[in-house]
Design a protein around this motif. Structure first.
Motif, PDB file in Angstrom:
ATOM      1  N   VAL A 149       7.522 -14.707 -39.882  1.00 56.28           N
ATOM      2  CA  VAL A 149       8.786 -14.992 -39.196  1.00 56.28           C
ATOM      3  C   VAL A 149       9.832 -15.390 -40.222  1.00 56.28           C
ATOM      4  O   VAL A 149       9.520 -15.948 -41.278  1.00 56.28           O
ATOM      5  CB  VAL A 149       8.606 -16.113 -38.143  1.00 56.28           C
ATOM      6  CG1 VAL A 149       7.650 -15.663 -37.052  1.00 56.28           C
ATOM      7  CG2 VAL A 149       8.122 -17.399 -38.785  1.00 56.28           C
ATOM      8  N   SER A 150      11.080 -15.115 -39.899  1.00 55.37           N
ATOM      9  CA  SER A 150      12.164 -15.352 -40.857  1.00 55.37           C
ATOM     10  C   SER A 150      12.358 -16.839 -41.173  1.00 55.37           C
ATOM     11  O   SER A 150      12.931 -17.189 -42.207  1.00 55.37           O
ATOM     12  CB  SER A 150      13.477 -14.764 -40.323  1.00 55.37           C
ATOM     13  OG  SER A 150      13.813 -15.333 -39.063  1.00 55.37           O
ATOM     14  N   ASP A 151      11.881 -17.724 -40.287  1.00 57.24           N
ATOM     15  CA  ASP A 151      12.003 -19.161 -40.547  1.00 57.24           C
ATOM     16  C   ASP A 151      11.231 -19.596 -41.789  1.00 57.24           C
ATOM     17  O   ASP A 151      11.458 -20.679 -42.336  1.00 57.24           O
ATOM     18  CB  ASP A 151      11.491 -19.966 -39.342  1.00 57.24           C
ATOM     19  CG  ASP A 151      12.390 -19.831 -38.122  1.00 57.24           C
ATOM     20  OD1 ASP A 151      13.517 -19.302 -38.287  1.00 57.24           O
ATOM     21  OD2 ASP A 151      11.977 -20.230 -37.023  1.00 57.24           O
ATOM     22  N   MET A 152      10.290 -18.758 -42.250  1.00 62.20           N
ATOM     23  CA  MET A 152       9.466 -19.089 -43.421  1.00 62.20           C
ATOM     24  C   MET A 152      10.183 -18.807 -44.733  1.00 62.20           C
ATOM     25  O   MET A 152       9.656 -19.100 -45.801  1.00 62.20           O
ATOM     26  CB  MET A 152       8.157 -18.287 -43.394  1.00 62.20           C
ATOM     27  CG  MET A 152       7.260 -18.569 -42.207  1.00 62.20           C
ATOM     28  SD  MET A 152       5.807 -17.455 -42.220  1.00 62.20           S
ATOM     29  CE  MET A 152       4.841 -18.122 -40.865  1.00 62.20           C
ATOM     30  N   ILE A 153      11.365 -18.252 -44.695  1.00 61.84           N
ATOM     31  CA  ILE A 153      11.996 -17.700 -45.882  1.00 61.84           C
ATOM     32  C   ILE A 153      12.286 -18.753 -46.955  1.00 61.84           C
ATOM     33  O   ILE A 153      12.305 -18.443 -48.157  1.00 61.84           O
ATOM     34  CB  ILE A 153      13.297 -16.954 -45.494  1.00 61.84           C
ATOM     35  CG1 ILE A 153      13.750 -16.024 -46.615  1.00 61.84           C
ATOM     36  CG2 ILE A 153      14.398 -17.933 -45.096  1.00 61.84           C
ATOM     37  CD1 ILE A 153      14.820 -15.030 -46.196  1.00 61.84           C
ATOM     38  N   ASN A 154      12.468 -20.010 -46.573  1.00 61.76           N
ATOM     39  CA  ASN A 154      12.783 -21.057 -47.547  1.00 61.76           C
ATOM     40  C   ASN A 154      11.595 -21.954 -47.872  1.00 61.76           C
ATOM     41  O   ASN A 154      11.759 -22.986 -48.531  1.00 61.76           O
ATOM     42  CB  ASN A 154      13.955 -21.909 -47.038  1.00 61.76           C
ATOM     43  CG  ASN A 154      15.263 -21.140 -47.011  1.00 61.76           C
ATOM     44  OD1 ASN A 154      15.557 -20.383 -47.935  1.00 61.76           O
ATOM     45  ND2 ASN A 154      16.028 -21.318 -45.947  1.00 61.76           N
TER      46      ASN A 154
END
Length: 348
Positions: A149-154
């Motif tokens: 999921v894109s929330d994992m990007i950081n």
């Protein structure tokens, strides 16, 4: 399996050696012959499985094809161009089409970089003109493709499980939209349940993106699941090459027969009654390989000619070859005779 198209990778007489310097006042320099005169072709859209015991040269072969390790001799012809003849700038452009997935998902990720930075890193080299927003959009797209999921990007690599870390590695490998990916034991460090998920993900990406894969593994059950054709390596040489059905159902080399007999079977009833061929001893040293056939020191059907002459890959059929003086049905007959006479060690 996806449709297989024309040949576009041609490996010709590839050899890779390493120099090892000994210890002491007068150290002796030894040569490790990791890859020895290997030739094969790969067609666009197929998966070529590369199997063998640890230390047989599988990973070195994959890295030599990508020039992550410089070959000692031979050619790697990619879409009609010899990679060894490319300049540094030309090779950098070619790497957009060539990628790799590493064995250890955690060790292959820089712990100081975020997931977004890790996945975007190849884009900084392949497409330096992209804006920050464009890079982020590409990263989020491939994260979705691999199940992140894109929330994992950081977040950072240490916050992820091994399976999730390998998905990050796969995202990094496909971010430049490559045509060929070397999968270097991509599931061997993962739990069995996670292995199946990653294998299914790679199969799905291959189908949707039209990828060509070199799938390196010692796990024959995984190789059988994903491969169209198979190379069997022993001490840096190809000892058998054929389609998946040919190698698994009718192995023509004694080494391939022994490997297959040791592969696990999911049916407990069959597994309990099956007898396995047990290879005696360890593989010889690549520093000082045996004369003639490299497998002869462990081969139950070796004869004097095996010590004198190194066998070439001999056709068993139009698509099946084996490097054995008794390749094919003759090797099978001799192995069965040895087993019946008790001259081959069996387990099970």
């Amino acid at each position: 399996m996806s449709e297989i198209k024309t040949e576009f990778l041609d490996v010709r007489h590839l050899s890779t050696e390493f120099k090892l310097k000994g210890k002491g006042f007068f150290p002796k320099v030894q040569t490790v012959k990791a890859v020895r005169d290997i030739s094969f072709t790969v067609r666009e859209g197929e998966t070529l499985g590369i199997v063998g015991e640890s230390g047989c040269g599988k990973s070195t072969l994959g890295r030599s094809i990508l020039r992550l390790v410089e070959p000692t001799a031979g050619q790697v012809v990619w879409q009609g161009r010899n990679l060894a003849e490319l300049s540094e700038a030309e090779m950098r452009r070619a790497r957009r089409d060539l990628s790799i997935i590493f064995q250890d998902p955690i060790a292959s990720l820089d712990p100081r970089m975020t997931v977004g930075e890790i996945i975007a890193e190849p884009l900084r080299v392949a497409e330096p003109g992209l804006s920050r927003a464009e890079r982020r959009a590409r990263v989020e797209k491939v994260m979705g493709e691999v199940g992140l999921v894109s929330d994992m990007i950081n977040r950072y690599p240490h916050e992820f499980s091994g399976g999730q870390a390998q998905r990050i590695g796969i995202a990094r490998a496909i971010i430049t939209e490559p045509k060929l990916i070397v999968c270097d034991e991509p599931v061997s460090a993962l739990d069995v349940s996670i292995q199946a998920q990653i294998v299914n993900l790679l199969a799905d990406l291959r189908r949707r993106r039209g990828l060509t894969l070199l799938f390196i593994s010692h796990d024959l059950s995984v190789v059988r699941l994903v491969s169209d054709r198979i190379l069997v390596l022993y001490l840096g040489r190809v000892v058998e090459e054929g389609t998946r059905a040919e190698v698994f159902e009718n192995p023509a080399h004694p080494y391939a027969r022994a490997l297959l007999s040791a592969a696990p079977i999911p049916d407990p009833a069959i597994a309990r009654t099956r007898r396995r061929t047990v290879l005696q001893g360890d593989p010889p040293s690549p520093v000082n390989p045996p004369s003639g056939c490299a497998f002869r020191t462990r081969c139950p059907i070796a004869e004097s000619v095996c010590a004198e002459v190194s066998p070439d890959l001999t056709p068993v059929s139009d698509t099946h070859r084996a490097a054995c003086h008794f390749a094919g049905e003759e090797a099978a007959r001799r192995m069965k005779a040895k087993e019946a006479s008790g001259l081959v060690a069996l387990a099970g």
